[in-house]
Design a protein around this motif. Structure first.
Motif, PDB file in Angstrom:
ATOM      1  N   LEU A  55     -27.353  67.644  16.386  1.00 42.01           N
ATOM      2  CA  LEU A  55     -27.098  66.750  17.512  1.00 42.01           C
ATOM      3  C   LEU A  55     -25.704  66.154  17.364  1.00 42.01           C
ATOM      4  O   LEU A  55     -25.409  65.524  16.354  1.00 42.01           O
ATOM      5  N   GLU A  56     -24.876  66.366  18.352  1.00 40.40           N
ATOM      6  CA  GLU A  56     -23.555  65.729  18.375  1.00 40.40           C
ATOM      7  C   GLU A  56     -23.631  64.615  19.403  1.00 40.40           C
ATOM      8  O   GLU A  56     -24.116  64.811  20.514  1.00 40.40           O
ATOM      9  N   TYR A  57     -23.186  63.420  19.013  1.00 40.76           N
ATOM     10  CA  TYR A  57     -23.305  62.285  19.913  1.00 40.76           C
ATOM     11  C   TYR A  57     -22.049  61.427  19.864  1.00 40.76           C
ATOM     12  O   TYR A  57     -21.211  61.573  18.987  1.00 40.76           O
ATOM     13  N   GLU A  58     -21.980  60.524  20.823  1.00 43.54           N
ATOM     14  CA  GLU A  58     -20.928  59.513  20.844  1.00 43.54           C
ATOM     15  C   GLU A  58     -21.589  58.198  21.203  1.00 43.54           C
ATOM     16  O   GLU A  58     -22.666  58.175  21.804  1.00 43.54           O
ATOM     17  N   PHE A  59     -20.976  57.110  20.792  1.00 41.14           N
ATOM     18  CA  PHE A  59     -21.520  55.809  21.176  1.00 41.14           C
ATOM     19  C   PHE A  59     -21.237  55.591  22.646  1.00 41.14           C
ATOM     20  O   PHE A  59     -20.141  55.833  23.128  1.00 41.14           O
ATOM     21  N   ALA A  60     -22.251  55.141  23.372  1.00 44.06           N
ATOM     22  CA  ALA A  60     -22.141  54.882  24.798  1.00 44.06           C
ATOM     23  C   ALA A  60     -21.666  53.451  25.005  1.00 44.06           C
ATOM     24  O   ALA A  60     -21.803  52.596  24.136  1.00 44.06           O
ATOM     25  N   ALA A  61     -21.135  53.192  26.192  1.00 43.69           N
ATOM     26  CA  ALA A  61     -20.736  51.827  26.556  1.00 43.69           C
ATOM     27  C   ALA A  61     -21.989  50.954  26.579  1.00 43.69           C
ATOM     28  O   ALA A  61     -23.104  51.430  26.751  1.00 43.69           O
ATOM     29  N   ASP A  62     -21.800  49.671  26.427  1.00 45.17           N
ATOM     30  CA  ASP A  62     -22.923  48.725  26.457  1.00 45.17           C
ATOM     31  C   ASP A  62     -23.645  48.852  27.795  1.00 45.17           C
ATOM     32  O   ASP A  62     -23.075  48.633  28.844  1.00 45.17           O
ATOM     33  N   THR A  63     -24.923  49.220  27.725  1.00 50.02           N
ATOM     34  CA  THR A  63     -25.698  49.406  28.965  1.00 50.02           C
ATOM     35  C   THR A  63     -26.585  48.207  29.266  1.00 50.02           C
ATOM     36  O   THR A  63     -27.266  48.174  30.268  1.00 50.02           O
ATOM     37  N   ALA A  64     -26.585  47.197  28.374  1.00 46.32           N
ATOM     38  CA  ALA A  64     -27.437  46.030  28.613  1.00 46.32           C
ATOM     39  C   ALA A  64     -27.015  45.293  29.890  1.00 46.32           C
ATOM     40  O   ALA A  64     -27.838  44.703  30.571  1.00 46.32           O
ATOM     41  N   SER A  65     -25.735  45.330  30.233  1.00 45.74           N
ATOM     42  CA  SER A  65     -25.263  44.626  31.423  1.00 45.74           C
ATOM     43  C   SER A  65     -25.328  45.504  32.667  1.00 45.74           C
ATOM     44  O   SER A  65     -24.944  45.094  33.726  1.00 45.74           O
TER      45      SER A  65
END
Length: 89
Positions: A76-86
């Motif tokens: 699995l290759e991944y990247e950190f996503a932008a903050d989705t809480a907002s």
């Protein structure tokens, strides 16, 4: 790796899957340029014992039940996503 009784999940953030592939761990030793790049991506920079593709494959297989260098695994290759809480991201 699993949690011990009483341990809680420590959330580090949201991730986005970029790529999912299958390959045997031995790919790292079959193509050393790829292997050294992958061990760095795994967090083992130059100078660390597990930066060596051979040592990393031994470590990986020893830490995963029934794994051999020829076992096909899912990468699995991944990247950190932008903050989705907002709501953004």
């Amino acid at each position: 790796m699993g949690l011990r009784p009483g341990e809680k999940i420590e959330r580090l953030g949201m991730i986005r899957l970029v790529k999912v592939t299958t390959e045997p761990p031995r790919r790292l030793t079959d193509d050393l340029d790829y292997g050294f790049a992958e061990t760095e991506r795994e967090g083992f920079p130059y100078g660390h014992p597990l930066h060596s593709p051979t040592e990393f494959v031994k470590f990986f297989c020893n830490s995963h039940k029934d794994c051999t260098p020829d076992t096909v695994i899912t990468r699995l290759e991944y990247e950190f996503a932008a903050d989705t809480a907002s709501g953004s991201g």
